[in-house]
Design a protein around this motif. Structure first.
Motif, PDB file in Angstrom:
ATOM      1  N   PHE A   1      42.894  38.527  38.302  1.00  0.00           N
ATOM      2  CA  PHE A   1      44.725  38.205  39.236  1.00  0.00           C
ATOM      3  C   PHE A   1      44.289  37.035  39.623  1.00  0.00           C
ATOM      4  CE2 PHE A   1      44.799  42.976  38.095  1.00  0.00           C
ATOM      5  CZ  PHE A   1      45.328  42.762  37.093  1.00  0.00           C
ATOM      6  N   ASP A   2      43.495  36.669  40.104  1.00  0.00           N
ATOM      7  CA  ASP A   2      43.378  35.084  40.835  1.00  0.00           C
ATOM      8  C   ASP A   2      44.483  34.421  40.883  1.00  0.00           C
ATOM      9  OD1 ASP A   2      40.746  36.005  41.966  1.00  0.00           O
ATOM     10  OD2 ASP A   2      39.541  34.759  40.536  1.00  0.00           O
ATOM     11  N   ASN A   3      45.030  34.196  39.420  1.00  0.00           N
ATOM     12  CA  ASN A   3      46.194  33.223  40.282  1.00  0.00           C
ATOM     13  C   ASN A   3      47.556  33.857  40.091  1.00  0.00           C
ATOM     14  OD1 ASN A   3      44.364  31.016  38.860  1.00  0.00           O
ATOM     15  ND2 ASN A   3      44.197  31.524  36.751  1.00  0.00           N
ATOM     16  N   ILE A   4      47.582  34.682  40.197  1.00  0.00           N
ATOM     17  CA  ILE A   4      48.782  35.803  39.902  1.00  0.00           C
ATOM     18  C   ILE A   4      49.117  35.174  42.228  1.00  0.00           C
ATOM     19  CG2 ILE A   4      49.477  37.809  40.489  1.00  0.00           C
ATOM     20  CD1 ILE A   4      49.463  36.969  37.538  1.00  0.00           C
ATOM     21  N   ASN A   5      50.174  34.393  42.559  1.00  0.00           N
ATOM     22  CA  ASN A   5      50.651  34.814  43.775  1.00  0.00           C
ATOM     23  C   ASN A   5      51.441  35.836  43.973  1.00  0.00           C
ATOM     24  OD1 ASN A   5      51.981  34.397  45.886  1.00  0.00           O
ATOM     25  ND2 ASN A   5      52.194  31.589  45.634  1.00  0.00           N
ATOM     26  N   TRP A   6      51.023  37.156  44.351  1.00  0.00           N
ATOM     27  CA  TRP A   6      51.380  38.187  44.624  1.00  0.00           C
ATOM     28  C   TRP A   6      53.032  38.294  45.420  1.00  0.00           C
ATOM     29  CZ3 TRP A   6      50.018  41.762  41.271  1.00  0.00           C
ATOM     30  CH2 TRP A   6      48.733  41.478  41.006  1.00  0.00           C
ATOM     31  N   ALA A   7      52.900  37.219  46.228  1.00  0.00           N
ATOM     32  CA  ALA A   7      54.042  37.082  47.056  1.00  0.00           C
ATOM     33  C   ALA A   7      55.509  36.938  46.434  1.00  0.00           C
ATOM     34  CB  ALA A   7      54.062  36.738  48.214  1.00  0.00           C
ATOM     35  N   LEU A   8      54.680  35.547  45.290  1.00  0.00           N
ATOM     36  CA  LEU A   8      56.113  35.253  44.689  1.00  0.00           C
ATOM     37  C   LEU A   8      56.144  35.666  43.761  1.00  0.00           C
ATOM     38  CD1 LEU A   8      56.242  30.861  45.976  1.00  0.00           C
ATOM     39  CD2 LEU A   8      57.638  32.691  46.687  1.00  0.00           C
ATOM     40  N   ILE A   9      55.202  36.484  42.822  1.00  0.00           N
ATOM     41  CA  ILE A   9      55.696  37.142  41.291  1.00  0.00           C
ATOM     42  C   ILE A   9      56.587  36.981  40.768  1.00  0.00           C
ATOM     43  CG2 ILE A   9      56.051  39.755  41.706  1.00  0.00           C
ATOM     44  CD1 ILE A   9      53.392  39.817  39.944  1.00  0.00           C
ATOM     45  N   ARG A  10      57.935  37.451  41.660  1.00  0.00           N
ATOM     46  CA  ARG A  10      59.415  37.588  40.652  1.00  0.00           C
ATOM     47  C   ARG A  10      59.359  36.324  40.188  1.00  0.00           C
ATOM     48  NH1 ARG A  10      63.483  40.547  44.293  1.00  0.00           N
ATOM     49  NH2 ARG A  10      64.595  40.412  42.550  1.00  0.00           N
ATOM     50  N   SER A  11      58.565  34.976  41.262  1.00  0.00           N
ATOM     51  CA  SER A  11      59.435  33.702  40.545  1.00  0.00           C
ATOM     52  C   SER A  11      58.404  33.164  39.100  1.00  0.00           C
ATOM     53  CB  SER A  11      59.290  32.301  41.523  1.00  0.00           C
ATOM     54  OG  SER A  11      59.501  33.242  43.065  1.00  0.00           O
ATOM     55  N   MET A  12      57.610  34.258  38.576  1.00  0.00           N
ATOM     56  CA  MET A  12      56.950  33.427  37.307  1.00  0.00           C
ATOM     57  C   MET A  12      57.766  33.692  36.406  1.00  0.00           C
ATOM     58  SD  MET A  12      53.426  35.470  38.102  1.00  0.00           S
ATOM     59  CE  MET A  12      52.346  35.319  36.460  1.00  0.00           C
ATOM     60  N   SER A  13      57.178  33.118  35.368  1.00  0.00           N
ATOM     61  CA  SER A  13      57.857  32.727  34.243  1.00  0.00           C
ATOM     62  C   SER A  13      57.188  33.807  33.299  1.00  0.00           C
ATOM     63  CB  SER A  13      58.258  31.541  33.132  1.00  0.00           C
ATOM     64  OG  SER A  13      58.899  30.696  33.925  1.00  0.00           O
ATOM     65  N   PRO A  14      58.029  35.098  32.134  1.00  0.00           N
ATOM     66  CA  PRO A  14      57.657  35.858  31.837  1.00  0.00           C
ATOM     67  C   PRO A  14      57.510  35.549  30.897  1.00  0.00           C
ATOM     68  CG  PRO A  14      60.586  36.745  32.942  1.00  0.00           C
ATOM     69  CD  PRO A  14      59.452  35.358  33.103  1.00  0.00           C
ATOM     70  N   PRO A  15      56.860  35.779  29.751  1.00  0.00           N
ATOM     71  CA  PRO A  15      55.849  35.828  28.998  1.00  0.00           C
ATOM     72  C   PRO A  15      57.387  35.814  27.809  1.00  0.00           C
ATOM     73  CG  PRO A  15      55.285  37.250  29.432  1.00  0.00           C
ATOM     74  CD  PRO A  15      55.809  37.430  31.094  1.00  0.00           C
ATOM     75  N   GLU A  16      57.658  36.784  27.970  1.00  0.00           N
ATOM     76  CA  GLU A  16      59.682  36.444  27.259  1.00  0.00           C
ATOM     77  C   GLU A  16      60.538  37.148  27.603  1.00  0.00           C
ATOM     78  OE1 GLU A  16      59.335  39.183  22.721  1.00  0.00           O
ATOM     79  OE2 GLU A  16      57.495  38.189  23.936  1.00  0.00           O
ATOM     80  N   VAL A  17      62.342  36.421  27.259  1.00  0.00           N
ATOM     81  CA  VAL A  17      62.959  36.664  27.862  1.00  0.00           C
ATOM     82  C   VAL A  17      64.183  37.058  26.914  1.00  0.00           C
ATOM     83  CG1 VAL A  17      64.733  35.336  29.303  1.00  0.00           C
ATOM     84  CG2 VAL A  17      62.867  34.644  29.697  1.00  0.00           C
ATOM     85  N   PRO A  18      64.292  38.621  26.985  1.00  0.00           N
ATOM     86  CA  PRO A  18      65.154  39.004  25.556  1.00  0.00           C
ATOM     87  C   PRO A  18      66.502  38.299  25.707  1.00  0.00           C
ATOM     88  CG  PRO A  18      64.932  40.443  27.722  1.00  0.00           C
ATOM     89  CD  PRO A  18      64.714  39.152  28.009  1.00  0.00           C
ATOM     90  N   SER A  19      67.239  38.175  24.497  1.00  0.00           N
ATOM     91  CA  SER A  19      68.073  37.463  24.011  1.00  0.00           C
ATOM     92  C   SER A  19      69.326  38.020  24.844  1.00  0.00           C
ATOM     93  CB  SER A  19      68.071  36.890  22.852  1.00  0.00           C
ATOM     94  OG  SER A  19      67.366  38.342  21.922  1.00  0.00           O
ATOM     95  N   PRO A  20      70.225  37.415  25.138  1.00  0.00           N
ATOM     96  CA  PRO A  20      71.592  37.621  26.043  1.00  0.00           C
ATOM     97  C   PRO A  20      71.895  38.383  24.443  1.00  0.00           C
ATOM     98  CG  PRO A  20      71.555  35.658  25.473  1.00  0.00           C
ATOM     99  CD  PRO A  20      70.161  35.679  25.175  1.00  0.00           C
ATOM    100  N   LEU A  21      72.636  39.829  25.583  1.00  0.00           N
ATOM    101  CA  LEU A  21      73.554  41.093  24.578  1.00  0.00           C
ATOM    102  C   LEU A  21      74.909  40.360  23.911  1.00  0.00           C
ATOM    103  CD1 LEU A  21      73.337  44.160  27.213  1.00  0.00           C
ATOM    104  CD2 LEU A  21      72.294  43.511  24.626  1.00  0.00           C
ATOM    105  N   VAL A  22      74.697  40.094  22.821  1.00  0.00           N
ATOM    106  CA  VAL A  22      75.944  39.194  21.990  1.00  0.00           C
ATOM    107  C   VAL A  22      76.206  41.004  20.983  1.00  0.00           C
ATOM    108  CG1 VAL A  22      75.754  37.118  22.087  1.00  0.00           C
ATOM    109  CG2 VAL A  22      74.201  38.940  20.262  1.00  0.00           C
ATOM    110  N   GLY A  23      78.371  41.594  21.736  1.00  0.00           N
ATOM    111  CA  GLY A  23      78.760  42.155  20.976  1.00  0.00           C
ATOM    112  C   GLY A  23      78.170  43.252  20.792  1.00  0.00           C
TER     113      GLY A  23
END
Ligand SMILES: Nc1ncnc2c1ncn2[C@@H]1O[C@H](COP(=O)(O)OP(=O)(O)OP(=O)(O)O)[C@@H](O)[C@H]1O
Length: 465
Positions: A408-430
């Motif tokens: 976990f050396d590269n993890i900034n624990w305090a700012l983890i919510r700012s990290m880019s997730p590996p995948e972002v789900p496509s927005p819900l359509v209809g």
């Protein structure tokens, strides 16, 4: 199943019902969150201050006194579990989406699952963390007990893994998910909760790609009393721990389909409580410069004798019946990381019995071909998958110890919510409405959540379990 299935009726486009209670509107002075920003319920979840869904529910409570089934449209069945089914639900007039877990009270009673349901509700009620579900409301109707939670549009990590090339995540993606799960487990432990059911199926992906742990009906609640102790094992890294004051187990049932007689009896020798970790003797003699205190507010010595979990994820001490504590969550974190990286769990055998015997007796092996996995990742998995819980990474100082691992050396624990997730789900359509059986029936006045009351409008009726 021979018994008749209970039916839940839901309104499809129930305009009359909708007009019979106030349109929910933030401009309504009663419902203007800004006019009463710190009601008693908000105070218990300080991180929900800016959550519009939270405010919408508070608004309903202020207007109608309580939240009921009638305030929602059930749009889609998201899935079913052991004790209930989860529906995508829309708060009428507000357009906010929620996941509503609906449990048949009669079924809970008959199948002796009431305590499990209650445990889950109690645990959800105390959570206030970005990687854990928010319980927006709980309400009961004549037949059903309903939990209103945050909806995760990205599905679960098990499904997401199947879609990856080779059906496994890259090490980088696995690190992201393991980091967020680790923080969620750390928080749970600090709240006196041992999760006990970590597996990719229970890790949901939010619309922003960050995770949410779900499903707390197998969790263990224990009280955490702040007792400062000093870990003596690593001179360069001493820790203060807050240990739980007592041992609590929800039940002694066997929620997984494991029949002890089908296993070798020696695997189920009578359990015993481990001795408490000895407190350091010469605590007073240490100079302040020797100490690098880290706060570990986790129930590192809480013990339960329950046999719970999923075979491939069960910790050896649970299978042996030795009694177990929060270290089982570090074992499952090791299995979880292994599965994300290699696409399978390490001890899976031909059948449940063999799997359990492998967990207890087989040494950890990493696949030799087809994967490029760092030494740090393997070292972390080795540390988490120590069969002896006392030698396991995290046993002494909880999550702090694991967070300091080089994986976990590269993890900034305090700012983890700012990290880019590996995948972002496509927005819900209809949203399509795949509710099973469309059957116009007598209208139901669902306001107040009574199952039997009626009003007007077309309805969807569908099988519930
Ligand atoms: N907040 C949520 N957002 C989106 N989908 C959810 C949410 N909670 C649950 N689900 C879906 O509903 C399904 C049923 O969830 P539930 O927690 O009732 O059971 P489970 O995870 O199968 O476990 P168990 O059998 O132990 O109760 C899950 O598999 C998941 O796909």
């Amino acid at each position: 199943m021979s018994s008749p299935l209970p039916l839940l009726q839901i309104a499809e486009t129930d305009e009359s019902a909708e007009s019979s209670f106030h349109e929910l509107n933030f401009n309504d002075s009663e419902c203007d969150g800004r006019s009463s920003p710190s009601g008693p319920s908000l105070a218990s979840k300080p991180h929900k201050g800016n959550d519009l869904k939270w405010e919408a529910i508070q608004c309903v409570k202020r207007q109608d006194k309580e939240v009921g089934l009638g305030h929602f449209r059930l749009l889609k069945k998201l899935g079913s579990g052991d004790i209930g089914s989860v529906y995508l639900s829309e708060l009428r007039g507000m357009g906010c989406l929620f996941a509503m877990k609906v449990m048949d009270k009669g079924m809970l009673e008959t199948r002796k699952k009431t305590v499990r349901a209650q445990t889950e509700r109690e645990i959800l009620g105390i959570l206030d963390h970005p990687f854990l579900p928010t319980l927006y409301s709980h309400f009961e109707t004549e037949k059903f007990s309903c939990l209103l939670m945050e909806f995760c549009s990205g599905g679960d990590l098990h499904t997401l893994r199947q879609k990856q090339p080779g059906r496994h995540f890259s090490e980088q993606a696995a690190r992201f998910y393991a980091s967020e799960v680790l923080l969620a487990l750390e928080y749970l432990h600090m709240m006196g909760v041992v999760y006990r059911d970590l597996k990719p199926e229970n890790v949901l992906v939010r619309e922003d790609g960050h995770i949410m742990l779900s499903d707390f009906d197998l969790s263990l609640q224990c009280s955490v009393s702040p007792t400062l102790v000093l870990s003596n094992t690593n001179a360069s890294c001493r820790a203060y721990c807050i240990e739980p004051s007592c041992i609590v187990g929800p039940s002694f049932e066997l929620p997984v389909c494991v029949e002890p007689p089908c296993l070798q009896p020696t695997c189920f020798k009578p359990g015993f409580l481990w001795p408490k970790e000895p407190k350091p003797k010469n605590q007073r003699a240490r100079t302040p410069t020797e100490l690098r205190p880290q706060l570990v507010a986790e129930p590192t010595s809480a013990r339960s004798m329950s046999f719970v979990g999923t075979h491939e994820y069960l910790a050896p001490e649970i299978i042996r019946g030795d009694g177990h504590g929060s270290s089982v969550d570090w074992w499952t974190l090791g299995i979880f990381l292994f599965e994300l990286i290699y696409g399978r769990t390490p001890f899976k055998g031909n059948g449940n019995r063999e799997t359990l015997l492998n967990v207890v007796g087989q040494s950890l092996k990493f696949p030799s071909e087809g994967f490029t996995v760092s030494f740090a990742a393997k070292d972390l998995m080795r540390g988490l998958l120590m069969k002896d819980p006392q030698k396991r990474l995290g046993f002494k100082r909880g999550a702090t110890e694991i967070k300091q691992h080089s994986f976990f050396d590269n993890i900034n624990w305090a700012l983890i919510r700012s990290m880019s997730p590996p995948e972002v789900p496509s927005p819900l359509v209809g949203l399509e409405c795949p509710v099973q059986t469309v059957k116009p029936s007598l209208p139901t006045n669902v306001i107040g959540g009574s199952d039997s009351d009626r009003s007007s409008g077309p309805y969807l009726e569908f099988e519930f379990f």
